[in-house]
Design a protein around this motif. Structure first.
Motif, PDB file in Angstrom:
ATOM      1  N   ASP A  81       5.199   5.778   3.364  1.00  0.00           N
ATOM      2  CA  ASP A  81       5.818   4.783   2.490  1.00  0.00           C
ATOM      3  C   ASP A  81       6.748   3.892   3.307  1.00  0.00           C
ATOM      4  N   ARG A  82       6.295   2.659   3.612  1.00  0.00           N
ATOM      5  CA  ARG A  82       7.093   1.709   4.411  1.00  0.00           C
ATOM      6  C   ARG A  82       6.839   0.303   3.895  1.00  0.00           C
ATOM      7  N   LYS A  83       7.902  -0.447   3.750  1.00  0.00           N
ATOM      8  CA  LYS A  83       7.783  -1.843   3.288  1.00  0.00           C
ATOM      9  C   LYS A  83       7.237  -2.756   4.384  1.00  0.00           C
ATOM     10  N   ALA A  84       7.589  -2.475   5.643  1.00  0.00           N
ATOM     11  CA  ALA A  84       7.199  -3.350   6.756  1.00  0.00           C
ATOM     12  C   ALA A  84       6.187  -2.671   7.667  1.00  0.00           C
ATOM     13  N   SER A  99       0.076  -2.633   0.341  1.00  0.00           N
ATOM     14  CA  SER A  99       0.889  -2.364  -0.850  1.00  0.00           C
ATOM     15  C   SER A  99       2.097  -1.471  -0.569  1.00  0.00           C
ATOM     16  N   GLY A 100       2.797  -1.725   0.531  1.00  0.00           N
ATOM     17  CA  GLY A 100       3.994  -0.955   0.850  1.00  0.00           C
ATOM     18  C   GLY A 100       3.734   0.385   1.516  1.00  0.00           C
ATOM     19  N   TRP A 101       2.489   0.653   1.898  1.00  0.00           N
ATOM     20  CA  TRP A 101       2.125   1.902   2.566  1.00  0.00           C
ATOM     21  C   TRP A 101       1.532   1.612   3.930  1.00  0.00           C
ATOM     22  N   LEU A 102       1.862   2.457   4.903  1.00  0.00           N
ATOM     23  CA  LEU A 102       1.182   2.444   6.197  1.00  0.00           C
ATOM     24  C   LEU A 102       0.131   3.543   6.134  1.00  0.00           C
ATOM     25  N   VAL A 103      -1.079   3.207   6.510  1.00  0.00           N
ATOM     26  CA  VAL A 103      -2.182   4.159   6.436  1.00  0.00           C
ATOM     27  C   VAL A 103      -2.820   4.270   7.813  1.00  0.00           C
ATOM     28  N   CYS A 104      -3.048   5.489   8.277  1.00  0.00           N
ATOM     29  CA  CYS A 104      -3.795   5.678   9.519  1.00  0.00           C
ATOM     30  C   CYS A 104      -4.652   6.935   9.409  1.00  0.00           C
ATOM     31  N   VAL A 105      -5.752   6.912  10.142  1.00  0.00           N
ATOM     32  CA  VAL A 105      -6.680   8.036  10.167  1.00  0.00           C
ATOM     33  C   VAL A 105      -6.600   8.665  11.550  1.00  0.00           C
TER      34      VAL A 105
END
Length: 129
Positions: A45-48, A104-110
């Motif tokens: 959960d990150r805004k930037a 949408s305010g989330w950082l996603v990584c696999v």
């Protein structure tokens, strides 16, 4: 931090210091218990979005694995200077760019983690995390 799916052999930690956030993932099991490569999808959960993202690994696939190189050498009792240098080089954790998606305010990584492997994902932000 949210991890998609249940990964019974994977543990995750998040460490924050100043502008950096490090996610550490370990894929371990007790002796004689099943373990396999795991693909983990992290949601932070990150805004930037981060300024940079890199990964470091320790696993049997060759990253920071001097033991495999020593076995390739025939596991000698005595090592030449050249072989010592080669083993020191093979033992270092190398950095690689890590793909991160910001939505949408989330950082996603696999992240794929080998059995008995460790992955550290380091994120640097413009301001304090």
């Amino acid at each position: 931090l949210t991890i998609e799916r249940d990964h019974p052999t994977v543990d995750a930690w998040v460490v924050r210091e100043g502008r950096e956030v490090t996610v550490i993932l370990c894929n371990f099991a007790l002796p004689r218990h099943e373990i396999a490569e795991e693909t983990v999808q992290l949601w932070l959960d990150r805004k930037a979005a981060p300024l940079s993202a890199e990964s470091r690994r320790f696993d049997d696939a060759g990253s920071a694995n001097a033991k495999a190189l020593r076995q390739e050498m025939g596991a000698p009792d005595y090592l030449s200077t050249e072989r010592i240098v080669a083993l020191e080089t093979a033992s270092k954790m190398c950095s690689a760019a890590q793909r991160i998606f910001h939505q949408s305010g989330w950082l996603v990584c696999v992240v794929r983690i080998q059995p008995l492997g460790v992955a550290a994902i380091q994120l640097e932000f413009a301001s304090g995390a």
